[in-house]
Design a protein around this motif. Structure first.
Motif, PDB file in Angstrom:
ATOM      1  N   LEU A 135      -8.018 -22.230   6.325  1.00 33.61           N
ATOM      2  CA  LEU A 135      -7.144 -21.600   5.334  1.00 33.61           C
ATOM      3  C   LEU A 135      -7.720 -20.263   4.853  1.00 33.61           C
ATOM      4  O   LEU A 135      -6.975 -19.306   4.616  1.00 33.61           O
ATOM      5  N   THR A 136      -9.044 -20.211   4.706  1.00 31.61           N
ATOM      6  CA  THR A 136      -9.693 -18.975   4.261  1.00 31.61           C
ATOM      7  C   THR A 136      -9.445 -17.840   5.256  1.00 31.61           C
ATOM      8  O   THR A 136      -9.050 -16.729   4.874  1.00 31.61           O
ATOM      9  N   LEU A 137      -9.663 -18.121   6.539  1.00 34.16           N
ATOM     10  CA  LEU A 137      -9.491 -17.077   7.544  1.00 34.16           C
ATOM     11  C   LEU A 137      -8.013 -16.749   7.768  1.00 34.16           C
ATOM     12  O   LEU A 137      -7.667 -15.610   8.096  1.00 34.16           O
ATOM     13  N   SER A 138      -7.129 -17.730   7.588  1.00 33.25           N
ATOM     14  CA  SER A 138      -5.695 -17.456   7.673  1.00 33.25           C
ATOM     15  C   SER A 138      -5.257 -16.568   6.512  1.00 33.25           C
ATOM     16  O   SER A 138      -4.426 -15.669   6.687  1.00 33.25           O
ATOM     17  N   PHE A 139      -5.825 -16.836   5.334  1.00 29.52           N
ATOM     18  CA  PHE A 139      -5.556 -16.019   4.148  1.00 29.52           C
ATOM     19  C   PHE A 139      -6.028 -14.581   4.385  1.00 29.52           C
ATOM     20  O   PHE A 139      -5.311 -13.612   4.094  1.00 29.52           O
ATOM     21  N   ARG A 140      -7.206 -14.426   4.950  1.00 27.24           N
ATOM     22  CA  ARG A 140      -7.734 -13.100   5.274  1.00 27.24           C
ATOM     23  C   ARG A 140      -6.808 -12.366   6.246  1.00 27.24           C
ATOM     24  O   ARG A 140      -6.496 -11.186   6.058  1.00 27.24           O
ATOM     25  N   GLY A 170      -9.638  -0.594   3.038  1.00 29.72           N
ATOM     26  CA  GLY A 170     -10.837  -0.192   2.319  1.00 29.72           C
ATOM     27  C   GLY A 170     -10.680  -0.228   0.810  1.00 29.72           C
ATOM     28  O   GLY A 170     -11.575  -0.693   0.094  1.00 29.72           O
ATOM     29  N   TRP A 171      -9.538   0.236   0.320  1.00 28.25           N
ATOM     30  CA  TRP A 171      -9.331   0.282  -1.124  1.00 28.25           C
ATOM     31  C   TRP A 171      -9.330  -1.112  -1.730  1.00 28.25           C
ATOM     32  O   TRP A 171      -9.844  -1.332  -2.836  1.00 28.25           O
ATOM     33  N   PHE A 172      -8.764  -2.088  -0.985  1.00 30.14           N
ATOM     34  CA  PHE A 172      -8.708  -3.458  -1.481  1.00 30.14           C
ATOM     35  C   PHE A 172     -10.100  -4.079  -1.474  1.00 30.14           C
ATOM     36  O   PHE A 172     -10.490  -4.783  -2.409  1.00 30.14           O
ATOM     37  N   THR A 173     -10.870  -3.798  -0.425  1.00 29.07           N
ATOM     38  CA  THR A 173     -12.231  -4.323  -0.339  1.00 29.07           C
ATOM     39  C   THR A 173     -13.085  -3.821  -1.494  1.00 29.07           C
ATOM     40  O   THR A 173     -13.836  -4.589  -2.112  1.00 29.07           O
ATOM     41  N   VAL A 174     -12.958  -2.536  -1.811  1.00 26.48           N
ATOM     42  CA  VAL A 174     -13.735  -1.958  -2.909  1.00 26.48           C
ATOM     43  C   VAL A 174     -13.409  -2.659  -4.223  1.00 26.48           C
ATOM     44  O   VAL A 174     -14.303  -3.004  -5.008  1.00 26.48           O
ATOM     45  N   GLU A 175     -12.135  -2.899  -4.479  1.00 31.28           N
ATOM     46  CA  GLU A 175     -11.728  -3.547  -5.728  1.00 31.28           C
ATOM     47  C   GLU A 175     -12.255  -4.971  -5.810  1.00 31.28           C
ATOM     48  O   GLU A 175     -12.672  -5.434  -6.878  1.00 31.28           O
ATOM     49  N   ILE A 176     -12.250  -5.694  -4.675  1.00 29.83           N
ATOM     50  CA  ILE A 176     -12.724  -7.074  -4.675  1.00 29.83           C
ATOM     51  C   ILE A 176     -14.234  -7.141  -4.830  1.00 29.83           C
ATOM     52  O   ILE A 176     -14.770  -7.937  -5.616  1.00 29.83           O
ATOM     53  N   ILE A 177     -14.959  -6.296  -4.104  1.00 29.08           N
ATOM     54  CA  ILE A 177     -16.421  -6.339  -4.137  1.00 29.08           C
ATOM     55  C   ILE A 177     -16.959  -6.009  -5.531  1.00 29.08           C
ATOM     56  O   ILE A 177     -18.038  -6.460  -5.906  1.00 29.08           O
ATOM     57  N   LYS A 205       2.010  -4.556  -4.305  1.00 26.86           N
ATOM     58  CA  LYS A 205       1.241  -4.666  -5.545  1.00 26.86           C
ATOM     59  C   LYS A 205       1.212  -6.107  -6.040  1.00 26.86           C
ATOM     60  O   LYS A 205       0.169  -6.602  -6.476  1.00 26.86           O
ATOM     61  N   SER A 206       2.354  -6.776  -5.949  1.00 23.68           N
ATOM     62  CA  SER A 206       2.423  -8.172  -6.373  1.00 23.68           C
ATOM     63  C   SER A 206       1.537  -9.053  -5.496  1.00 23.68           C
ATOM     64  O   SER A 206       0.802  -9.908  -5.995  1.00 23.68           O
ATOM     65  N   PHE A 207       1.585  -8.825  -4.191  1.00 26.30           N
ATOM     66  CA  PHE A 207       0.766  -9.625  -3.279  1.00 26.30           C
ATOM     67  C   PHE A 207      -0.719  -9.352  -3.516  1.00 26.30           C
ATOM     68  O   PHE A 207      -1.539 -10.282  -3.525  1.00 26.30           O
ATOM     69  N   ALA A 208      -1.092  -8.076  -3.689  1.00 26.35           N
ATOM     70  CA  ALA A 208      -2.496  -7.721  -3.905  1.00 26.35           C
ATOM     71  C   ALA A 208      -3.034  -8.385  -5.171  1.00 26.35           C
ATOM     72  O   ALA A 208      -4.168  -8.890  -5.192  1.00 26.35           O
ATOM     73  N   LEU A 228      -1.038  -5.924   3.536  1.00 28.72           N
ATOM     74  CA  LEU A 228      -1.353  -4.752   2.714  1.00 28.72           C
ATOM     75  C   LEU A 228      -1.482  -3.485   3.558  1.00 28.72           C
ATOM     76  O   LEU A 228      -2.034  -3.521   4.658  1.00 28.72           O
ATOM     77  N   PRO A 229      -0.986  -2.357   3.059  1.00 30.66           N
ATOM     78  CA  PRO A 229      -1.098  -1.091   3.801  1.00 30.66           C
ATOM     79  C   PRO A 229      -2.534  -0.595   3.809  1.00 30.66           C
ATOM     80  O   PRO A 229      -3.333  -0.926   2.925  1.00 30.66           O
ATOM     81  N   GLU A 230      -2.852   0.212   4.797  1.00 37.05           N
ATOM     82  CA  GLU A 230      -4.216   0.726   4.921  1.00 37.05           C
ATOM     83  C   GLU A 230      -4.560   1.678   3.787  1.00 37.05           C
ATOM     84  O   GLU A 230      -5.698   1.721   3.317  1.00 37.05           O
ATOM     85  N   LYS A 231      -3.555   2.426   3.321  1.00 39.69           N
ATOM     86  CA  LYS A 231      -3.798   3.384   2.241  1.00 39.69           C
ATOM     87  C   LYS A 231      -3.111   2.918   0.962  1.00 39.69           C
ATOM     88  O   LYS A 231      -1.965   2.484   0.985  1.00 39.69           O
ATOM     89  N   LYS A 232      -3.822   3.050  -0.144  1.00 42.17           N
ATOM     90  CA  LYS A 232      -3.307   2.554  -1.413  1.00 42.17           C
ATOM     91  C   LYS A 232      -2.071   3.318  -1.857  1.00 42.17           C
ATOM     92  O   LYS A 232      -1.182   2.744  -2.504  1.00 42.17           O
ATOM     93  N   ASP A 233      -1.967   4.599  -1.502  1.00 44.16           N
ATOM     94  CA  ASP A 233      -0.808   5.371  -1.950  1.00 44.16           C
ATOM     95  C   ASP A 233       0.461   4.999  -1.177  1.00 44.16           C
ATOM     96  O   ASP A 233       1.540   5.525  -1.451  1.00 44.16           O
TER      97      ASP A 233
END
Length: 352
Positions: free
Chosen positions: A274-279, A334-341, A298-301, A286-291
């Motif tokens: 489930l973890t890897l399926s979620f990943r 990348g933007w999502f990874t930064v926010e999570i880390i 946004k809701s999914f993120a 999610l799009p590669e660029k936040k803009d």
């Protein structure tokens, strides 16, 4: 050879339709992705019989034939399988697995469509195919003279096109459902060691076995089947998927908040799947660029961040698996990874 650009099966069919009818084509690609079946289907669509020659099993005389004396003159008589009177598709499979002597025997057949005095019937097509050196397959360097006699194209795996094919060809629903959750598992690079690995062909093999067994398979039997044809990690995840087919831990239910990630030690394999399926779902959604974010992104993120925090409370190791770079070419934006880390050190500190 690495051409630097890949085409899908649909794109390859269009390419063959416009190029192979006028010039020989060579299809490069790893084993098990459908090169042979695509050529056979292409020939059938044109109404041509497909004659396949397996390069790794050929000797020069299998191409040029043997000499005979006719009217006091020696001439080579090509094999009956090649010397036909009606147009056909000549498929030279594993052409780059041939010895150099066999490759030389193909020169005039590929370039001039003839062997000795025999000419291929007007309207015939010549197509070759083979694996690449990096595919851990038996390949030999192709001479520059042979390379220069053909168009070259490199085939890639397209999960979207494969699903369309799978629905039309009776692929087992469990295989389709699993790969819809993990389309990145449809194909993996051939390993350097002697072990099974996942390809469209190996998933087809698993489907055939599941269809024969029908219902009532034990988890142990599922694991034996999956390990017999898939990448080991994929086999374990398929077993966990099968274990949970009728269980309560469905990823869509977790996303909706109806249930939480499993936390029991007995469900460790299921949590991993489930973890890897979620990943994989995050990467897909999610799009590669936040803009480029839209409201549904946004809701999914927002929900994904909450679930990663929830997952870290069950297993920090699993939460880190979501954001880690696994080296397979697929990473979170990348933007999502930064926010999570930013949150992970705090969560890790809480567990100490």
């Amino acid at each position: 050879m690495n051409i630097g650009i890949n085409v899908s099966q649909k794109e390859l069919s269009e390419f063959l339709l416009n190029v192979a009818v006028v010039r020989p084509v060579f299809i490069w690609g790893p084993p098990g992705i459908g090169k042979s079946s695509l050529v056979e289907q292409f020939a059938a669509d044109l109404g041509l019989p497909c004659v396949s020659l397996l390069g790794s099993q050929l000797a020069p005389e299998d191409i040029i034939g043997v000499p005979q004396i006719k009217d006091g003159v020696s001439q080579f008589c090509p094999p009956k399988i090649i010397a036909r009177t009606e147009p056909y598709c000549l498929f030279l499979d594993e052409l780059n697995a041939c010895s150099q002597e066999v490759q030389k025997a193909f020169y005039s057949l590929i370039h001039e469509r003839r062997i000795g005095e025999y000419h291929l019937p007007e309207g015939s097509i010549v197509i070759g195919a083979g694996n690449r050196a990096q595919d851990s397959a038996i390949v030999k360097p192709m001479s520059s003279a042979l390379i220069n006699r053909m168009f070259h194209v490199q085939l890639k795996v397209s999960p979207k096109e494969w699903f369309g094919w799978a629905y039309d060809n009776g692929i087992h629903p469990y295989v389709i459902e699993y790969l819809q959750a993990r389309p990145d598992h449809l194909w993996t690079q051939p390993p350097k060691t002697e072990e099974p690995f996942s390809t469209p062909r190996s998933w087809h093999m698993l489907s055939d076995a599941l269809n024969e067994f029908k219902d009532g398979l034990s988890l142990e039997q599922v694991e034996v089947l999956a390990r017999g044809c898939l990448t080991p990690d994929h086999a374990l995840q398929f077993k966990a998927f099968h274990k949970n087919l009728k269980g309560k831990y469905q990823l869509n239910q977790i996303l909706n908040g109806d249930v939480r990630f499993p936390s029991d030690a007995a469900d460790r394999d299921l949590l991993y799947f489930l973890t890897l399926s979620f990943r994989a779902l995050i990467i897909k959604t999610l799009p590669e660029k936040k803009d480029s974010m839209k409201e549904d992104h946004k809701s999914f993120a927002h929900r994904a961040k909450a679930l990663i925090k929830e997952l870290s409370e069950i297993s920090l190791e699993m939460a880190q698996l979501v954001v880690a770079d696994h080296g397979e070419g697929q990473v979170l934006p990348g933007w999502f990874t930064v926010e999570i880390i930013r949150d992970l050190p705090r969560l890790a500190g809480r567990d100490k």
